[in-house]
Design a protein around this motif. Structure first.
Motif, PDB file in Angstrom:
ATOM      1  N   SER A   1       0.823  -1.209   0.000  1.00  0.00           N
ATOM      2  CA  SER A   1       0.000   0.000   0.000  1.00  0.00           C
ATOM      3  C   SER A   1       0.859   1.262   0.000  1.00  0.00           C
ATOM      4  O   SER A   1       0.549   2.237  -0.683  1.00  0.00           O
ATOM      5  CB  SER A   1      -0.926   0.001   1.217  1.00  0.00           C
ATOM      6  OG  SER A   1      -1.755  -1.137   1.205  1.00  0.00           O
TER       7      SER A   1
ATOM      8  N   LEU B   1      -8.175   1.315  -0.331  1.00  0.00           N
ATOM      9  CA  LEU B   1      -8.843   0.101   0.108  1.00  0.00           C
ATOM     10  C   LEU B   1      -9.431   0.360   1.495  1.00  0.00           C
ATOM     11  O   LEU B   1      -9.020   1.306   2.178  1.00  0.00           O
ATOM     12  CB  LEU B   1      -7.844  -1.058   0.152  1.00  0.00           C
ATOM     13  CG  LEU B   1      -7.252  -1.420  -1.221  1.00  0.00           C
ATOM     14  CD1 LEU B   1      -6.033  -2.322  -1.063  1.00  0.00           C
ATOM     15  CD2 LEU B   1      -8.295  -2.079  -2.097  1.00  0.00           C
ATOM     16  N   LEU B   2     -10.356  -0.487   1.917  1.00  0.00           N
ATOM     17  CA  LEU B   2     -10.986  -0.275   3.226  1.00  0.00           C
ATOM     18  C   LEU B   2      -9.928  -0.273   4.331  1.00  0.00           C
ATOM     19  O   LEU B   2     -10.109   0.339   5.368  1.00  0.00           O
ATOM     20  CB  LEU B   2     -12.026  -1.377   3.491  1.00  0.00           C
ATOM     21  CG  LEU B   2     -12.919  -1.174   4.717  1.00  0.00           C
ATOM     22  CD1 LEU B   2     -13.736   0.102   4.600  1.00  0.00           C
ATOM     23  CD2 LEU B   2     -13.829  -2.367   4.937  1.00  0.00           C
ATOM     24  N   ASP B   3      -8.812  -0.949   4.071  1.00  0.00           N
ATOM     25  CA  ASP B   3      -7.868  -1.237   5.145  1.00  0.00           C
ATOM     26  C   ASP B   3      -6.466  -0.675   4.925  1.00  0.00           C
ATOM     27  O   ASP B   3      -5.534  -1.076   5.608  1.00  0.00           O
ATOM     28  CB  ASP B   3      -7.787  -2.764   5.317  1.00  0.00           C
ATOM     29  CG  ASP B   3      -7.782  -3.440   3.956  1.00  0.00           C
ATOM     30  OD1 ASP B   3      -7.358  -2.793   2.982  1.00  0.00           O
ATOM     31  OD2 ASP B   3      -8.206  -4.610   3.866  1.00  0.00           O
ATOM     32  N   ASN B   4      -6.276   0.213   3.945  1.00  0.00           N
ATOM     33  CA  ASN B   4      -4.894   0.661   3.716  1.00  0.00           C
ATOM     34  C   ASN B   4      -4.753   2.170   3.589  1.00  0.00           C
ATOM     35  O   ASN B   4      -3.734   2.657   3.101  1.00  0.00           O
ATOM     36  CB  ASN B   4      -4.300  -0.038   2.488  1.00  0.00           C
ATOM     37  CG  ASN B   4      -4.752   0.578   1.170  1.00  0.00           C
ATOM     38  OD1 ASN B   4      -5.699   1.348   1.132  1.00  0.00           O
ATOM     39  ND2 ASN B   4      -4.070   0.238   0.103  1.00  0.00           N
TER      40      ASN B   4
ATOM     41  N   ARG C   1      -4.392  -4.689  -7.002  1.00  0.00           N
ATOM     42  CA  ARG C   1      -4.713  -3.321  -7.383  1.00  0.00           C
ATOM     43  C   ARG C   1      -3.516  -2.600  -8.026  1.00  0.00           C
ATOM     44  O   ARG C   1      -3.688  -1.683  -8.817  1.00  0.00           O
ATOM     45  CB  ARG C   1      -5.187  -2.543  -6.151  1.00  0.00           C
ATOM     46  CG  ARG C   1      -6.054  -1.397  -6.548  1.00  0.00           C
ATOM     47  CD  ARG C   1      -6.676  -0.699  -5.388  1.00  0.00           C
ATOM     48  NE  ARG C   1      -7.646   0.256  -5.903  1.00  0.00           N
ATOM     49  CZ  ARG C   1      -8.228   1.172  -5.175  1.00  0.00           C
ATOM     50  NH1 ARG C   1      -7.978   1.258  -3.897  1.00  0.00           N
ATOM     51  NH2 ARG C   1      -9.085   2.016  -5.718  1.00  0.00           N
TER      52      ARG C   1
END
Ligand code: TPP
Ligand code: SF4
Ligand code: MG
Lengths: 392, 300
Positions: free
Chosen positions: A66, B72-75, A96
């Motif tokens: 990320s 993302l929901l978590d990053n 992604r």
């Protein structure tokens, strides 16, 4: 000929040295066996001021991917490395990364997937994510690791490609093996790999845009088609990149596949990764015995070199593909399954599965493969999978 | 500049046509946050009601007038860590690095990456709008849902009456991360909220800043949209939601509450608590009292 320094280094150090030469802006990673020493080495280079990258020690692989994703969105050249459980944990941002079309290189010291609990070699980790949109190249030795990191950035950042690249190499067998490696000079790498300046994305108030807005299916399908088209362009590009690399550094790796003693062969073994070295010797021994045996080293799993493999297998009587991972549901290895889909005709073929969970694939194993090839040679069609099981 | 001038003069950076439900606290917070942050901002918004309302863009169009990415929901905090580090490298420290995420994306799925970014002292302002549940996906429980609350995954049954557990106190947890600035805010106390956004942005130039903002949700909590601000005010007046800040480790209550109203006065209009017995309310009160005394101890 380009200047280089000869060093004796492990596969992980080779990956780190290759990365350092590519001058990444940002590195984020999380330790996992057998990858850890890649980022430890890079952390030392950063700590010593030898490279100018920003190093971010994150709290997980999910965050590693990320963080580099955020940096890539901001136009940076980025790097990370992982293995097995780490790759599995990062799957969400991993998928992604490619679908955002952000270039990068990620080294993977490949490792078996748990369960049963294991920390040893195997290619199940990367094989299981071969349909996550990344380019995947598999290396035979440490020189190839270093070279493919450099080639990887070049391919990845090509405007016709813009896809992230996994440089995969067998955990322990290469990650922890010391070999002679020629480390190219920085100025030559700079010549080969120009600075990365993205124009397809910006995360910048000077050029405001929504990155990845909600996208309906009629538009999304165009993104997918574009991604697949880029993969196909990468098949041609990777050959060109390899040739250009050869012109600067004097080493050529053969593009998507490398054929060894295949020309007059009627039987062929397909290999992937470090087992190829042993397979070359096995082929030489078989040749001495008068067998017409050749070898195809599959270098790229993604994009899969369908046409090249079909052509290489054309007219052969029998072939076998040796996988270090399994394809659940096919009772074969994944490389075999894909080569079978690529092959034309109805030659005799079978899948070989071995080297799981750190097991070696030795000369005797290839002897078994060759024996089975000879036995099946005149019986066209698919034969049952050969498991290279070892007594314990 | 007074906070009223800030609201009146600064441009609304949400694209026309973007709207959440009537009376949504989240939308109000987003609009105010961006008014203060201004156009020289990048913002990350994970899945949740704000993303669902389309502010992260739709088709080829942006939903905001600043760069936005649906993380993302978590990053969210990890993605923004990558962004902010590149901006720091380039010396572009003037650009505001902002995240705005729901309580689910913050306290649950995204908590690991949030905690990691806070511990590393990443230069950003992370704003959590807390509507005490996963609203975008149909009001399921989150770890900030309070005890007794009805949600779609903690339904009121004849055996189990709503959520059995107390909520996680995220601002306290974030304050334990050596952050530059941590504060709670409420849309009913706009001056306090605007000042905290300003302080948070200033702090984000030196390290990690975190704002936890009470975010009424008429659709999930089942109250009229016209009482959202009233509900937000009563939450503070009943000590259900306390307003404080932790500025470089120094704790301070920013809105004193000398004469608290009863908890019943707050929960009254909220149908999500409609089934609660006196014992349920007393249990919730006990937790609120414990939080109050913790805050007093930290203030010293
Ligand atoms: C990894 C992952 N799990 C689940 C989801 C589904 N999901 C989307 S939004 C959401 C809840 C968000 O809740 P919150 O962050 O509180 O935002 P709100 O909708 O309340 O504004 C969930 C569970 C997802 N997007 N990603
Ligand atoms: S469901 Fe609640 S949080 Fe979501 S948009 Fe509507 S009011 Fe806002
Ligand atoms: Mg929520």
């Amino acid at each position: 000929m380009a200047k280089s320094t000869v060093k004796a280094v492990s596969g992980n150090t080779a990956a780190a040295l290759g990365t350092a030469l590519c001058s990444p802006d940002l590195i984020a990673a999380y330790p996992i066996t057998p990858q850890s020493s890649v980022v430890e080495y890079l952390a030392q280079l950063v700590a010593d001021g030898d490279i100018s990258a920003t190093m971010i020690q994150v709290e997980s692989e999910h965050s590693a991917m990320s963080v580099v994703q955020g940096a890539a969105a901001t136009g940076a050249r980025v790097f990370t490395a992982t293995s097995a459980q780490g790759l599995a944990l990062m799957y969400e941002p991993y998928f992604r990364m490619s679908t955002l079309r952000f270039p990068m290189v990620m080294a993977v010291a490949t490792r078996e997937m748990t369960s049963p609990e294991t920390v040893w070699s195997g290619q199940q980790d990367t094989m299981s994510v071969r349909d996550a949109g990344w380019i995947q190249v598999y290396c035979e030795n440490n020189q190839e690791i270093l070279d493919m990191v450099i080639q990887g950035y070049r391919l990845s950042e090509d405007k016709d490609v813009l896809l992230p690249v996994n440089v995969c190499y067998d955990g322990f067998f290469l990650s922890h093996l010391t070999e002679r490696v020629e480390v190219p000079a920085q100025e030559d790498v700079n010549k080969f790999l120009p600075a990365y300046k993205p124009d397809h994305v910006a995360f910048d108030p000077k050029r405001p845009m929504a990155i990845d807005p909600l996208t309906p299916g009629n538009i999304l399908i165009q993104y997918r088609a574009g991604h697949l088209a880029a993969m196909q362009r990468a098949l041609t590009k990777l050959e060109k990149v390899d040739e250009e690399f050869a012109s600067v550094f004097g080493r050529k790796w053969g593009g998507a596949i490398e054929e060894y003693r295949c020309e007059d062969a009627d039987m062929v073994i397909l290999t992937i990764g470090s087992m190829t070295g042993t397979a070359r010797v096995a082929v030489d021994i078989a040749r001495e015995k008068g067998l017409k045996l050749g070898l195809i080293k599959v270098r790229y799993m993604r994009p899969f070199p369908v046409e090249k493999i079909a052509k290489a297998l054309e007219g052969k009587k029998a072939w076998a593909a040796v996988d270090r991972s399994v394809c659940f549901g096919w009772d074969t290895g994944p490389m075999y399954m894909e080569a079978l889909a690529a092959a034309t005709g109805n030659a005799s073929s079978f899948s070989v599965i071995g080297g799981l969970g750190g097991a070696d694939i030795a000369l005797q194993d290839f002897a078994k493969v060759i024996e089975t090839l000879v036995a099946n040679k005149d019986k066209p069609g698919r034969h049952k999978t050969l498991w290279l099981e070892k007594p314990f | 500049m007074s906070y009223i001038d800030t609201i009146a003069d600064n441009k609304d950076l949400v694209t026309p046509g973007m709207s959440a439900c009537h009376g949504c606290g989240g939308e109000l917070i987003l609009r105010r946050l961006l008014k203060v942050a201004g156009p020289n901002t990048v913002i990350c918004i994970p899945p949740g009601c704000m993303a669902g309302a389309g502010v992260v863009g739709w088709s080829f169009d942006n939903g905001l007038k600043v760069p936005v990415h649906i993380t993302l929901l978590d990053n969210t905090a990890a993605f923004l860590s990558g962004v902010t580090n590149i901006y720091q490298r380039q010396g572009r420290t003037d650009v505001n690095m902002v995240a705005m995420a729901g309580d689910g994306a913050t306290a649950d799925c995204g908590f690991q990456s949030l905690s990691g970014a806070a511990e590393r002292g990443e230069k950003m302002l992370y704003v959590c709008y807390d509507n005490e549940g996963y609203m975008n996906t149909g009001f399921q429980r989150s770890s900030t849902t309070n005890r007794g609350s009805r949600t779609s995954t903690t339904p009121v049954g004849s055996v189990i009456p709503g959520k059995p557990q107390h909520s996680k106190n995220l601002p306290y947890i974030m304050a334990m991360h050596n952050a530059e600035y941590v504060a709670t805010a409420s849309p009913a106390y706009m001056k306090d909220m605007i000042e905290k956004i300003e302080k948070g942005l200033a702090a984000s130039k030196n390290g990690f800043a975190y704002l936890h903002i009470f975010s009424p949700c008429p659709t999930g909590w089942l109250h009229g949209p016209e009482v959202s601000i009233d509900v937000s005010r009563k939450a503070v007046q009943s000590d259900y939601f306390q307003l404080f800040e932790v500025d470089k480790g120094v704790w301070r209550q920013t809105v004193a509450n000398k004469k608290p109203i009863t908890l019943k006065e707050f929960v009254g209009p909220l149908k999500k608590y409609g089934h609660c017995s006196d014992a349920d309310i007393a249990a919730l009160q006990e937790n609120i009292d414990a939080r109050k005394s913790f805050l007093q101890k930290m203030i010293g």
